[in-house]
Design an enzyme around this catalytic site. Structure first.
Site, PDB file in Angstrom:
ATOM      1  N   GLY A  17       0.836  -1.204   0.000  1.00  0.00           N
ATOM      2  CA  GLY A  17       0.000   0.000   0.000  1.00  0.00           C
ATOM      3  C   GLY A  17       0.867   1.248   0.000  1.00  0.00           C
ATOM      4  N   PHE A  18       0.197   2.367   0.083  1.00  0.00           N
ATOM      5  CA  PHE A  18       0.911   3.643   0.022  1.00  0.00           C
ATOM      6  C   PHE A  18       1.905   3.770   1.189  1.00  0.00           C
ATOM      7  CE2 PHE A  18      -0.011   7.932   2.036  1.00  0.00           C
ATOM      8  CZ  PHE A  18       1.174   8.509   1.578  1.00  0.00           C
ATOM      9  N   ILE A  19       1.433   3.743   2.416  1.00  0.00           N
ATOM     10  CA  ILE A  19       2.345   3.931   3.560  1.00  0.00           C
ATOM     11  C   ILE A  19       3.230   2.692   3.730  1.00  0.00           C
ATOM     12  CG2 ILE A  19       2.533   4.442   6.034  1.00  0.00           C
ATOM     13  CD1 ILE A  19      -0.262   5.750   5.844  1.00  0.00           C
ATOM     14  N   GLY A  43      -3.699  -2.003  -2.228  1.00  0.00           N
ATOM     15  CA  GLY A  43      -2.249  -1.983  -2.445  1.00  0.00           C
ATOM     16  C   GLY A  43      -1.962  -2.240  -3.922  1.00  0.00           C
ATOM     17  N   LEU A  83      -0.278  -2.880   8.942  1.00  0.00           N
ATOM     18  CA  LEU A  83      -0.866  -1.731   8.233  1.00  0.00           C
ATOM     19  C   LEU A  83      -2.036  -2.132   7.342  1.00  0.00           C
ATOM     20  CD1 LEU A  83       2.195  -0.797   8.852  1.00  0.00           C
ATOM     21  CD2 LEU A  83       1.790   0.887   7.068  1.00  0.00           C
ATOM     22  N   TYR A 156     -15.707   3.155  10.467  1.00  0.00           N
ATOM     23  CA  TYR A 156     -14.241   3.085  10.359  1.00  0.00           C
ATOM     24  C   TYR A 156     -13.603   3.490  11.682  1.00  0.00           C
ATOM     25  CZ  TYR A 156      -9.495   4.044   8.727  1.00  0.00           C
ATOM     26  OH  TYR A 156      -8.133   4.055   8.573  1.00  0.00           O
ATOM     27  N   LYS A 160     -11.353   0.958  14.050  1.00  0.00           N
ATOM     28  CA  LYS A 160      -9.985   1.266  14.473  1.00  0.00           C
ATOM     29  C   LYS A 160      -9.895   1.325  16.005  1.00  0.00           C
ATOM     30  CE  LYS A 160      -7.478   1.367  10.792  1.00  0.00           C
ATOM     31  NZ  LYS A 160      -6.293   0.517  10.662  1.00  0.00           N
TER      32      LYS A 160
END
Ligand code: UDP
Length: 328
Positions: A17-19, A43, A83, A156, A160
Site C-alpha cells: 500500500g501507500f504507507i 495496495g 498496516l 471506520y 480502528k
C-alpha cells in the site's frame, strides 16, 4: 529470501500500500529482511516492484483474513508492522461490511499470530478514532465523539478503536509487546485519490485544469503529514521499549483548511482550475457527517522518541506535484 541471521526479519502487512511500501523501503535501507503480506486490493504491485529483485525482500500475495498464512509468516520474522486495512472514506462508505471485517478480524488475526509466536507488533490506527469533536489538538487520552451507528463513516472510527482496544488488551492481559499509533492524514508519493483522499485528488485536478472539488464549505481543517516522517516515527516507536502498551499520535503541526489547501495546490501548479464547492450529501449520500477539525497534540511522541514530523506542507505539495508530473 536469503537466510541471513544478523538481519532482523520484519513482516509488514499492507506493505504494498501507500504507507506500507514506504515503510518496507525504509526497513530495507536499515538492513532488515522484509516480508510484505498484501492482498493487492488497494495496495499495488507497482508500489513494490522495484524491491522484488532484492534477496532481502519478499512479497506474499494473500490476506490478513487467512489466519494460517498470517501465523506462518509471523513465525518467520522478529517483529510485525500491521498496516493492512480498508482505508479511505469513499471505500468505507461504498463497502462498509468488507471494510469492517478486514479491519477488525484482520487485526485480531495478526495479534493472535504475534501472541502465538511471541513477536512484537506495531498497530496502525487512525486519527478518525477522535471522531467529529472540534476540540483539537487531540491528546491521546481525549474523549471520542462519534455520530450515530447508522452513519457508515463512523464504522471506520469504531473499527480502528476496536483494533486499539484489542492491541491494548493483548498487552495488558497477555503481556504481548504492542505499540499503537494513530496516523493523521498521511500524504506522499503513491497515494491514490481513488478512495477519497483529498491531496492527490486536488493535485490531479489542478494538473488537468479541472475544477477543484471542495466538499462542504471548505472550512474543515486537517494536518497533512509527509509519509517519510510517518515511517521514521513508526520505526523509532517499534524500537523504543517505553512505547510498549502505549498509543501515539503521529502527525505534523501545520493545520490548513481544505479551501486553503485547494488554493495552495492551484498556486503551486500554476493551474487555471477554478474551485467548485459540492455539498457532502451529493458526494457521500444523505446524512453524511464530516470531521470539522482534526489536529494533533504530538508531545507524547516527541517525549518518548525525541522526534517531530517536520516536512512542511509547502515542501510536501511541491514534491507531490513534481512526482505527479513525472509519473503522468
Ligand atoms: N475532500 C474534498 N474534496 C475531495 C476529497 C476530499 O474537499 O475531492 C475533503 C473531505 O470531505 C474532508 C477533507 O477533504 O473534509 C479530507 O478528506 P480525506 O478523505 O482526504 O481525509 P479524512 O476525511 O479522512 O480526513
Amino acid at each position: 529470501m536469503r537466510a541471513d541471521h544478523d538481519r532482523a526479519g520484519v513482516l509488514v502487512t499492507g506493505g504494498a500500500g501507500f504507507i506500507g511500501s514506504h515503510l518496507a523501503e525504509a526497513l530495507m535501507e536499515r538492513g532488515s529482511n522484509v516480508v510484505v503480506l498484501d492482498d493487492l486490493s488497494t495496495g499495488r504491485y507497482r508500489n513494490v516492484r522495484h524491491l522484488l529483485d532484492d534477496p532481502h525482500f519478499k512479497l506474499v500475495e494473500g490476506s490478513v483474513l487467512d489466519l494460517d498464512l498470517v501465523r506462518e509468516l509471523v513465525a518467520g520474522v522478529d517483529e510485525v508492522y500491521h498496516l493492512a486495512a480498508a482505508v479511505g472514506v469513499r471505500l468505507i462508505v461504498d463497502r462498509p461490511l468488507q471494510s469492517l471485517i478486514t479491519n477488525i478480524k484482520g487485526t485480531e488475526n495478526v495479534l493472535d499470530a504475534a501472541h502465538l509466536h511471541r513477536k512484537k507488533i506495531l498497530i496502525t490506527s487512525s486519527s478518525e478514532v477522535y471522531g467529529k469533536s472540534r476540540n483539537g489538538p487531540f491528546k491521546e487520552d481525549d474523549d471520542r465523539i462519534l455520530g450515530s451507528t447508522r452513519k457508515l463513516r463512523w464504522s471506520y472510527s469504531t473499527s480502528k478503536a476496536v483494533d486499539e482496544i484489542l492491541a491494548f488488551t493483548y498487552y495488558k492481559e497477555l503481556g504481548l509487546p504492542t505499540v499503537i499509533t494513530r496516523l493523521f492524514n498521511t500524504v506522499g508519493p503513491r497515494q491514490s485519490g481513488q478512495y477519497g483522499m483529498v491531496l492527490p485528488r486536488f493535485i490531479g485536478q489542478a494538473l488537468r485544469g479541472d475544477a477543484i472539488t471542495i466538499y462542504g464549505d471548505g472550512t474543515q481543517s486537517r494536518v497533512f503529514t509527509y509519509v517519510g516522517d510517518v515511517v521514521e516515527a513508526l520505526i523509532r516507536l517499534m524500537n523504543t521499549p517505553e512505547a510498549e502498551g502505549e498509543v501515539f499520535n503521529v502527525a505534523g503541526d501545520q493545520e490548513i483548511t481544505i479551501a486553503d489547501l485547494a488554493r495552495l495546490v492551484v498556486a503551486k501548479v500554476g493551474s487555471s482550475s477554478t474551485l467548485r464547492y459540492l455539498p457532502f450529501e451529493e458526494v457521500y449520500g444523505d446524512g453524511f457527517e464530516d470531521t470539522p477539525r482534526r489536529t494533533a497534540d504530538t508531545h507524547k511522541l516527541e517525549q518518548v522518541i525525541g522526534y517531530r514530523c517536520k516536512t512542511s506542507l509547502e515542501e510536501t505539495v511541491e514534491l507531490l506535484i513534481k512526482h505527479a508530473r513525472e509519473t503522468r
